[in-house]
Design a protein around this motif. Structure first.
Motif, PDB file in Angstrom:
ATOM      1  N   ARG A 131       0.842  -1.193   0.000  1.00  0.00           N
ATOM      2  CA  ARG A 131       0.000   0.000   0.000  1.00  0.00           C
ATOM      3  C   ARG A 131       0.876   1.242   0.000  1.00  0.00           C
ATOM      4  N   PHE A 132       0.771   2.046  -1.065  1.00  0.00           N
ATOM      5  CA  PHE A 132       1.548   3.277  -1.185  1.00  0.00           C
ATOM      6  C   PHE A 132       0.914   4.408  -0.381  1.00  0.00           C
ATOM      7  N   THR A 133      -0.402   4.552  -0.514  1.00  0.00           N
ATOM      8  CA  THR A 133      -1.149   5.569   0.215  1.00  0.00           C
ATOM      9  C   THR A 133      -2.432   4.925   0.733  1.00  0.00           C
ATOM     10  N   ALA A 134      -3.254   5.708   1.415  1.00  0.00           N
ATOM     11  CA  ALA A 134      -4.524   5.187   1.912  1.00  0.00           C
ATOM     12  C   ALA A 134      -5.435   4.742   0.781  1.00  0.00           C
ATOM     13  N   ASN A 135      -5.263   5.327  -0.420  1.00  0.00           N
ATOM     14  CA  ASN A 135      -6.155   5.035  -1.542  1.00  0.00           C
ATOM     15  C   ASN A 135      -5.541   4.147  -2.604  1.00  0.00           C
ATOM     16  N   LEU A 136      -4.213   4.035  -2.647  1.00  0.00           N
ATOM     17  CA  LEU A 136      -3.553   3.374  -3.774  1.00  0.00           C
ATOM     18  C   LEU A 136      -2.623   2.269  -3.300  1.00  0.00           C
ATOM     19  N   SER A 137      -2.746   1.089  -3.931  1.00  0.00           N
ATOM     20  CA  SER A 137      -1.878  -0.033  -3.614  1.00  0.00           C
ATOM     21  C   SER A 137      -1.634  -0.859  -4.870  1.00  0.00           C
ATOM     22  N   ALA A 138      -0.631  -1.746  -4.800  1.00  0.00           N
ATOM     23  CA  ALA A 138      -0.291  -2.627  -5.908  1.00  0.00           C
ATOM     24  C   ALA A 138      -0.224  -4.054  -5.393  1.00  0.00           C
ATOM     25  N   GLU A 139      -0.543  -5.009  -6.276  1.00  0.00           N
ATOM     26  CA  GLU A 139      -0.544  -6.416  -5.895  1.00  0.00           C
ATOM     27  C   GLU A 139       0.096  -7.279  -6.973  1.00  0.00           C
ATOM     28  N   LEU A 140       0.859  -8.287  -6.532  1.00  0.00           N
ATOM     29  CA  LEU A 140       1.262  -9.393  -7.382  1.00  0.00           C
ATOM     30  C   LEU A 140       0.263 -10.510  -7.142  1.00  0.00           C
ATOM     31  N   ARG A 141      -0.360 -11.033  -8.217  1.00  0.00           N
ATOM     32  CA  ARG A 141      -1.468 -11.964  -8.083  1.00  0.00           C
ATOM     33  C   ARG A 141      -1.172 -13.252  -8.855  1.00  0.00           C
ATOM     34  N   ALA A 142      -1.444 -14.379  -8.221  1.00  0.00           N
ATOM     35  CA  ALA A 142      -1.282 -15.681  -8.869  1.00  0.00           C
ATOM     36  C   ALA A 142      -2.542 -16.502  -8.620  1.00  0.00           C
ATOM     37  N   THR A 143      -3.071 -17.118  -9.693  1.00  0.00           N
ATOM     38  CA  THR A 143      -4.304 -17.900  -9.592  1.00  0.00           C
ATOM     39  C   THR A 143      -4.121 -19.247 -10.289  1.00  0.00           C
ATOM     40  N   GLN A 144      -4.547 -20.303  -9.631  1.00  0.00           N
ATOM     41  CA  GLN A 144      -4.558 -21.654 -10.209  1.00  0.00           C
ATOM     42  C   GLN A 144      -6.013 -22.095 -10.334  1.00  0.00           C
ATOM     43  N   ALA A 145      -6.446 -22.403 -11.578  1.00  0.00           N
ATOM     44  CA  ALA A 145      -7.823 -22.849 -11.831  1.00  0.00           C
ATOM     45  C   ALA A 145      -7.796 -24.268 -12.373  1.00  0.00           C
ATOM     46  N   VAL A 146      -8.687 -25.117 -11.849  1.00  0.00           N
ATOM     47  CA  VAL A 146      -8.770 -26.519 -12.251  1.00  0.00           C
ATOM     48  C   VAL A 146     -10.167 -26.766 -12.809  1.00  0.00           C
ATOM     49  N   GLY A 147     -10.240 -27.132 -14.125  1.00  0.00           N
ATOM     50  CA  GLY A 147     -11.514 -27.378 -14.776  1.00  0.00           C
ATOM     51  C   GLY A 147     -11.624 -28.788 -15.325  1.00  0.00           C
ATOM     52  N   ASP A 148     -12.764 -29.099 -15.935  1.00  0.00           N
ATOM     53  CA  ASP A 148     -12.990 -30.433 -16.485  1.00  0.00           C
ATOM     54  C   ASP A 148     -12.171 -30.680 -17.753  1.00  0.00           C
ATOM     55  N   PHE A 149     -11.974 -29.638 -18.568  1.00  0.00           N
ATOM     56  CA  PHE A 149     -11.312 -29.806 -19.858  1.00  0.00           C
ATOM     57  C   PHE A 149      -9.926 -29.180 -19.906  1.00  0.00           C
TER      58      PHE A 149
END
Length: 245
Positions: A131-149
């Motif tokens: 979080r840089f300020t009360a209103n502004l922040s940055a994120e590194l995001r990683a997502t793993q999704a598991v589906g049928d196909f």
């Protein structure tokens, strides 16, 4: 005489409990009464009512509840909103603040974990934010999704804007970019993994439970820039929590 005896009993200071926390505080009830529950929630029963003039030890806080100790070895939980008229040993009004954004105002880094739906597939995500300020922040995001196909992994960097950070339910908007790796679950014909550029837009809402913990719900739109004739749009819903470091 009976009124005097009753008033004197209520004003007695309870003996401090064993292993009294260093930050415990002795207060006097200034409102007509305060309900004391057996646990930190409205679903727990009320087992004692502290009357005007009765003294209580404030032991510890859990979200918007405070554990108290009364005379005759009575220990339970009180809502913070019911402690708006209590006084310290010096007779001054004591304020017990409710949890809000100011509790995490000095915390810059946070870790997040989430679970949700990624275009019909079950997804699990992790974030590292600053979080840089009360209103502004940055994120590194990683997502793993598991589906049928097919299965997919998404790695992105996003910027989040909170226009009203001190609201109990604080909305935020996000914009980011990254890559999406799709692995088909083919059993007969071998197919190659696909790696596409992913653009991210979305919105969500946070609620702060303590100085180190927040819950969040989020809607995100992933726009995949593929090498095929048509680009792909993926909608993701998720619920999770953040831990502030």
């Amino acid at each position: 005489m009976l009124l005097l005896v009753s008033s004197g009993t209520a004003a007695l200071s309870p003996e401090p409990p064993e292993n009294l926390p260093e930050d415990a505080e002795l207060i006097t009830v200034g409102s007509p009464y305060v309900n004391i529950y057996t646990g930190p929630g409205r679903g727990y029963p009320i087992f004692h009512v502290a009357e005007y003039g009765e003294k209580l030890w404030l032991l510890k806080r859990r979200t918007d509840w405070v554990k108290v100790y009364a005379h005759r070895d009575k220990s339970g939980w009180v809502r913070i909103v019911d402690l708006q008229e209590v006084y310290g040993e010096d007779g001054e009004l004591v304020r017990v603040p409710l949890p809000d954004f100011s509790d995490v105002d000095s915390q810059h880094f946070h870790l997040g974990f989430s679970y949700g739906d990624f275009a019909g597939a079950s997804s699990m995500g992790a974030t590292l934010g600053y979080r840089f300020t009360a209103n502004l922040s940055a994120e590194l995001r990683a997502t793993q999704a598991v589906g049928d196909f097919s299965d997919s992994q998404t790695y992105q960097v996003a910027v989040l804007h909170q226009p009203f950070p001190r609201w109990k339910l604080s909305p935020y908007f996000m914009l980011g970019t990254g890559i999406n790796i799709t692995t088909p679950n083919a059993t007969i014909v071998a197919t190659e993994d696909r790696r596409d550029t992913a653009m991210l837009t979305g919105l969500g809402v946070k609620t702060y439970l303590s100085r180190r913990f927040a819950l969040r719900a989020e809607y995100a739109n992933h726009y995949l820039l593929t090498s095929r004739e048509e680009n792909q749009e993926i909608v993701e819903w998720k619920l999770g929590f953040d831990v502030y470091l």
